[in-house]
Design an enzyme around this catalytic site. Structure first.
Site, PDB file in Angstrom:
ATOM      1  N   LYS A 204     -14.028   0.807 -12.628  1.00  0.00           N
ATOM      2  CA  LYS A 204     -14.494  -0.446 -12.003  1.00  0.00           C
ATOM      3  C   LYS A 204     -15.120  -1.373 -13.052  1.00  0.00           C
ATOM      4  CE  LYS A 204     -13.342   0.162  -7.701  1.00  0.00           C
ATOM      5  NZ  LYS A 204     -12.224  -0.633  -7.162  1.00  0.00           N
TER       6      LYS A 204
ATOM      7  N   TYR B 106     -14.500   6.708 -11.449  1.00  0.00           N
ATOM      8  CA  TYR B 106     -14.534   5.538 -10.556  1.00  0.00           C
ATOM      9  C   TYR B 106     -15.368   4.421 -11.172  1.00  0.00           C
ATOM     10  CZ  TYR B 106     -15.302   2.839  -6.245  1.00  0.00           C
ATOM     11  OH  TYR B 106     -15.355   1.837  -5.298  1.00  0.00           O
TER      12      TYR B 106
ATOM     13  N   ASP C 129       0.860  -1.184   0.000  1.00  0.00           N
ATOM     14  CA  ASP C 129       0.000   0.000   0.000  1.00  0.00           C
ATOM     15  C   ASP C 129       0.899   1.238   0.000  1.00  0.00           C
ATOM     16  OD1 ASP C 129      -3.270   0.308   1.000  1.00  0.00           O
ATOM     17  OD2 ASP C 129      -2.029   2.125   1.004  1.00  0.00           O
TER      18      ASP C 129
ATOM     19  N   ASP D  55       3.863   3.023  -4.384  1.00  0.00           N
ATOM     20  CA  ASP D  55       2.764   3.393  -5.289  1.00  0.00           C
ATOM     21  C   ASP D  55       2.501   2.247  -6.260  1.00  0.00           C
ATOM     22  OD1 ASP D  55       1.063   4.452  -7.177  1.00  0.00           O
ATOM     23  OD2 ASP D  55       2.259   6.268  -7.534  1.00  0.00           O
TER      24      ASP D  55
HETATM   25  N1  LIG Z   1     -15.982   0.727   0.889  1.00  0.00           N
HETATM   26  C1  LIG Z   1     -16.922   0.564  -0.028  1.00  0.00           C
HETATM   27  O1  LIG Z   1     -18.102   0.910   0.165  1.00  0.00           O
HETATM   28  C2  LIG Z   1     -16.560  -0.055  -1.356  1.00  0.00           C
HETATM   29  C3  LIG Z   1     -17.615  -0.412  -2.212  1.00  0.00           C
HETATM   30  C4  LIG Z   1     -17.318  -0.967  -3.437  1.00  0.00           C
HETATM   31  C5  LIG Z   1     -15.995  -1.170  -3.801  1.00  0.00           C
HETATM   32  N2  LIG Z   1     -14.985  -0.803  -2.952  1.00  0.00           N
HETATM   33  C6  LIG Z   1     -13.609  -1.024  -3.397  1.00  0.00           C
HETATM   34  O2  LIG Z   1     -12.919  -1.813  -2.461  1.00  0.00           O
HETATM   35  C7  LIG Z   1     -11.520  -1.532  -2.538  1.00  0.00           C
HETATM   36  C8  LIG Z   1     -10.991  -1.292  -1.143  1.00  0.00           C
HETATM   37  O3  LIG Z   1     -11.605  -0.122  -0.625  1.00  0.00           O
HETATM   38  P1  LIG Z   1     -11.812   0.174   0.914  1.00  0.00           P
HETATM   39  O4  LIG Z   1     -13.253   0.410   1.120  1.00  0.00           O
HETATM   40  O5  LIG Z   1     -11.106  -0.845   1.730  1.00  0.00           O
HETATM   41  O6  LIG Z   1     -11.117   1.599   1.008  1.00  0.00           O
HETATM   42  P2  LIG Z   1      -9.704   2.046   1.582  1.00  0.00           P
HETATM   43  O7  LIG Z   1      -9.552   3.468   1.177  1.00  0.00           O
HETATM   44  O8  LIG Z   1      -9.628   1.697   2.999  1.00  0.00           O
HETATM   45  O9  LIG Z   1      -8.659   1.124   0.777  1.00  0.00           O
HETATM   46  C9  LIG Z   1      -8.048   1.483  -0.440  1.00  0.00           C
HETATM   47  C10 LIG Z   1      -6.542   1.386  -0.255  1.00  0.00           C
HETATM   48  O10 LIG Z   1      -5.893   1.674  -1.503  1.00  0.00           O
HETATM   49  C11 LIG Z   1      -4.695   2.357  -1.175  1.00  0.00           C
HETATM   50  N3  LIG Z   1      -4.165   3.094  -2.324  1.00  0.00           N
HETATM   51  C12 LIG Z   1      -4.751   4.139  -2.982  1.00  0.00           C
HETATM   52  N4  LIG Z   1      -3.925   4.562  -3.959  1.00  0.00           N
HETATM   53  C13 LIG Z   1      -2.825   3.779  -3.930  1.00  0.00           C
HETATM   54  C14 LIG Z   1      -1.638   3.704  -4.709  1.00  0.00           C
HETATM   55  N5  LIG Z   1      -1.412   4.544  -5.733  1.00  0.00           N
HETATM   56  N6  LIG Z   1      -0.716   2.769  -4.401  1.00  0.00           N
HETATM   57  C15 LIG Z   1      -0.909   1.930  -3.353  1.00  0.00           C
HETATM   58  N7  LIG Z   1      -2.018   1.929  -2.582  1.00  0.00           N
HETATM   59  C16 LIG Z   1      -2.965   2.851  -2.874  1.00  0.00           C
HETATM   60  C17 LIG Z   1      -5.102   3.297  -0.058  1.00  0.00           C
HETATM   61  O11 LIG Z   1      -3.969   3.790   0.639  1.00  0.00           O
HETATM   62  C18 LIG Z   1      -6.028   2.424   0.766  1.00  0.00           C
HETATM   63  O12 LIG Z   1      -5.331   1.795   1.824  1.00  0.00           O
HETATM   64  C19 LIG Z   1     -11.390  -0.314  -3.448  1.00  0.00           C
HETATM   65  O13 LIG Z   1     -10.973  -0.744  -4.737  1.00  0.00           O
HETATM   66  C20 LIG Z   1     -12.796   0.233  -3.499  1.00  0.00           C
HETATM   67  O14 LIG Z   1     -13.054   0.938  -4.686  1.00  0.00           O
HETATM   68  C21 LIG Z   1     -15.244  -0.252  -1.736  1.00  0.00           C
END
Ligand SMILES: NC(=O)c1ccc[n+]([C@@H]2O[C@H](COP(=O)([O-])OP(=O)(O)OC[C@H]3O[C@@H](n4cnc5c(N)ncnc54)[C@H](O)[C@@H]3O)[C@@H](O)[C@H]2O)c1
Length: 260
Positions: A168, A164, A47, A68
């Site tokens: 997706k 977004y 991450d 990254d």
């Molecule tokens: N939470 C929701 O309601 C939800 C719903 C549908 C889909 N999602 C998807 O689930 C996945 C996880 O999301 P989450 O809810 O745990 O959110 P989150 O923000 O906790 O997790 C996303 C992680 O991606 C990391 N990240 C972002 N850019 C980065 C980069 N360039 N390099 C490395 N790491 C990077 C962030 O630091 C973060 O830890 C995401 O793809 C999100 O789109 C979430």
């Protein structure tokens, strides 16, 4: 069939394996990494954030890699380092993502630099991890990958986050293509489409009791998802219990998309 045979058939098996979870500093990624560690396998967590404090203490071995994941040089080195440290890579989970409500809006009005950045993080990072991990899975004689998309990929929106949602949708198409390309190598590729999940990404409603209650009332199961809900589905798709499942999507949304 005896009950013991049934248990054996549906047991979730990971023993002696190695996983890489991308986006593991966050809600769903960290929960998935922790559930994998609980099965006893070694897990690399990657991450851009600082290492979180609540990585599970085994029984699998956890290693954190900060960088990254949209940068190919970092991802290429990451895959090589993880394979060397863990004796290969059997499982890949792509959860990296950003949801920028302030900047990611209708494509009719948003800054297209934001569009590019969202695609870099939410789609290109997935492509990069697969590019650099697939050879390590082949060397192990097979593997499984799960990519986290969203139910947002399935529908339009009058007040959208267009970058977004489109990124997706791209994840779903990419996973299907990978499933076909990698099937001869016994590597499976599937996508999970979560509904609303309480995580750092959703702080705007997750930390607001009124907004949380209003959203929960819209969900047939009467609550928003937890990160553990998505992690559990992810472990199922990675495991041998899903040995004949590839190129498909699993919606994990409490019934949101089933209702009219
Ligand atoms: N939470 C929701 O309601 C939800 C719903 C549908 C889909 N999602 C998807 O689930 C996945 C996880 O999301 P989450 O809810 O745990 O959110 P989150 O923000 O906790 O997790 C996303 C992680 O991606 C990391 N990240 C972002 N850019 C980065 C980069 N360039 N390099 C490395 N790491 C990077 C962030 O630091 C973060 O830890 C995401 O793809 C999100 O789109 C979430």
């Amino acid at each position: 069939m005896s009950s013991s045979k049934t248990e054996c058939q549906f047991a979730v098996r990971f023993k002696g394996k190695s996983a890489l979870v991308c986006g593991a500093g966050g809600g769903i990624g960290l929960a998935t990494a922790n559930q994998l560690l609980a099965t006893g396998i070694d897990v690399a967590l990657a991450d851009i954030k600082d290492q979180p404090a609540d990585i599970a203490n085994g029984p699998g071995q956890a290693t954190y890699y900060q960088g990254d994941l949209s940068d190919e040089a970092f991802v290429s080195q990451l895959a090589a380092d993880v394979a060397a440290a863990q004796g290969g890579i059997d499982y890949l989970v792509n959860t990296t993502g950003v949801l920028w409500f302030d900047r990611d809006r209708s494509v009719l009005e948003m800054d297209m630099d934001t569009w590019d950045q969202v695609f870099q993080i939410n789609l290109k990072s997935f492509a990069l991890s697969v590019r650099h991990v697939a050879a390590h899975m082949r060397a192990r004689g097979g593997g499984a990958m799960v990519h986290i998309a969203s139910i947002d990929a399935l529908r339009g929106d009058g007040k959208p986050q267009d970058a977004y949602g489109a990124a997706k949708a791209g994840v779903i198409r990419l996973s299907k293509s990978l499933a076909i390309q990698l099937a001869p190598d016994a590597i499976r590729s599937n996508t999970i489409l979560p509904g609303p999940v309480r995580s750092p990404m959703q702080a705007r409603w997750a930390d607001d009791p009124e907004a949380l209650a209003a959203l929960s009332a819209h969900i047939p199961l009467g609550r928003v998802g937890s990160t553990e809900d998505i992690a559990g589905a992810c472990l199922f798709l990675l495991s041998d219990a899903a040995a004949f499942i590839t190129g498909t999507e699993l919606i994990v949304d409490g019934g949101c998309t089933a209702r009219p």
